[in-house]
Write a protein that holds these residues in place. Sequence first.
Motif, mmCIF file in Angstrom:
data_model
loop_
_atom_site.group_PDB
_atom_site.id
_atom_site.type_symbol
_atom_site.label_atom_id
_atom_site.label_comp_id
_atom_site.label_asym_id
_atom_site.label_seq_id
_atom_site.Cartn_x
_atom_site.Cartn_y
_atom_site.Cartn_z
ATOM 1 N N ILE A 191 -33.583 41.441 12.254
ATOM 2 C CA ILE A 191 -32.716 40.516 12.993
ATOM 3 C C ILE A 191 -31.436 40.268 12.191
ATOM 4 C CG2 ILE A 191 -32.550 38.155 13.903
ATOM 5 C CD1 ILE A 191 -35.530 38.307 14.584
ATOM 6 N N ARG A 196 -27.856 39.423 14.420
ATOM 7 C CA ARG A 196 -28.207 38.466 15.481
ATOM 8 C C ARG A 196 -28.264 37.071 14.858
ATOM 9 N NH1 ARG A 196 -31.455 42.321 18.492
ATOM 10 N NH2 ARG A 196 -29.926 43.870 19.088
ATOM 11 N N GLU A 198 -27.396 34.247 15.699
ATOM 12 C CA GLU A 198 -27.842 33.122 16.529
ATOM 13 C C GLU A 198 -29.369 33.010 16.544
ATOM 14 O OE1 GLU A 198 -26.513 35.892 17.468
ATOM 15 O OE2 GLU A 198 -27.734 36.759 19.063
ATOM 16 N N GLU A 199 -30.077 34.059 16.083
ATOM 17 C CA GLU A 199 -31.546 33.994 16.015
ATOM 18 C C GLU A 199 -32.031 33.578 14.623
ATOM 19 O OE1 GLU A 199 -33.690 37.297 17.856
ATOM 20 O OE2 GLU A 199 -31.899 37.751 19.041
ATOM 21 N N TYR A 215 -39.050 26.929 12.332
ATOM 22 C CA TYR A 215 -38.417 28.231 12.590
ATOM 23 C C TYR A 215 -39.397 29.369 12.293
ATOM 24 C CZ TYR A 215 -35.477 32.329 12.113
ATOM 25 O OH TYR A 215 -34.963 33.600 12.250
ATOM 26 N N LEU A 222 -38.821 36.168 19.462
ATOM 27 C CA LEU A 222 -37.364 36.007 19.531
ATOM 28 C C LEU A 222 -36.789 37.114 20.416
ATOM 29 C CD1 LEU A 222 -37.064 35.281 15.757
ATOM 30 C CD2 LEU A 222 -36.262 33.751 17.544
ATOM 31 N N PRO A 223 -35.589 36.924 20.955
ATOM 32 C CA PRO A 223 -35.013 37.946 21.837
ATOM 33 C C PRO A 223 -35.007 39.348 21.209
ATOM 34 C CG PRO A 223 -33.706 35.944 21.929
ATOM 35 C CD PRO A 223 -34.749 35.707 20.884
ATOM 36 N N SER A 224 -34.728 39.427 19.882
ATOM 37 C CA SER A 224 -34.675 40.745 19.226
ATOM 38 C C SER A 224 -36.006 41.497 19.283
ATOM 39 C CB SER A 224 -34.294 40.582 17.750
ATOM 40 O OG SER A 224 -32.963 40.204 17.641
#
Length: 270
Positions: A191, A196, A198-199, A215, A222-224
Amino acid sequence: MDQLYEIKELEVSITSSCTLACANCGFLVPNQPAPAMGEPVAEITAALDVLYQAGVRVGSLAILGGEPTIDGRLLQRASSAIATTRIAKRLEVVSNGLTPRGLKASLQYIDRLSISVYGFGQALLDRYRTWMNLAAPHVELALRASDDGWDPWADERTVDDAQAQAMFDSCWYRRHCTTVERGRLFMCSRIAKFSRDEEGLPLSPATTLDDVRAYLEQPVFLPSCATCTPMMGLELVPAGVQPDDRIARLEARAIDWLDCEISHATARIL
Ligand SMILES: C[S@@+](CC[C@H](N)C(=O)[O-])C[C@H]1O[C@@H](n2cnc3c(N)ncnc32)[C@H](O)[C@@H]1O
Ligand code: SF4
Ligand code: SF4
């Protein structure tokens, strides 16, 4: 401090430059984003200080790149400054082993040297064993062979949410490659290397242990993760493949340099 939280393994990159150009490099070399927005040592130690003040401790902290030994002064400053933060029980350098000159000044600060073995022979590894015994017997030498191959990194594929969740749940990388870069904590190096940001979790003096725990222990992918080819169980690719004969050239130079160091260190003992 009342509460502490241990991250078993944490990675930082001090440079995106490398002496090699491995096909399928998992750190995206030569297109790796800069691991710091400003001066890397100051930025990394500031981020580690935030984590330390929040109550985070690290089992093993690895310094990587690109190739961390490509600039010996930078590695010396980084290893010395990171050791001073006292956040990690153990400090490690992960290197392709082909520029040992860049390691020399940092050996005093580290506990472990991991060498990724890409296409060079026993002669270089034997020199490393001898050099470590003479110059830094406190440093554990670990050899990382990738005989089975590497995870494919470059394919563009997307899985559905159920598979992304299953990949996240069983993810090897998030247990071993938690990363700090650009002032953020990242679940995994992938990531971070794909920028990325924002992640990731932004780190500031207001960051609390609960923020870090929430976290890293979040239950949902996560989106990734939906595009994570390394976790898709795809066919492995050959490790450490170069576009030219640079390994042989660097290997010969590394052996010459190590032979000199070994003879100087031996002469000092006799
Ligand atoms: C990206 S390298 C950076 C440090 C150093 N340049 C080196 O090669 O050791 C860190 C580790 O990631 C591993 N690695 C690189 N690409 C990979 C991939 N596609 N799949 C699995 N591991 C990979 C390397 O073998 C190395 O041990
Ligand atoms: S040596 Fe290879 S794996 Fe390591 S950073 Fe350089 S290109 Fe990537
Ligand atoms: S993107 Fe998700 S599944 Fe892939 S390595 Fe990172 S945390 Fe694991």
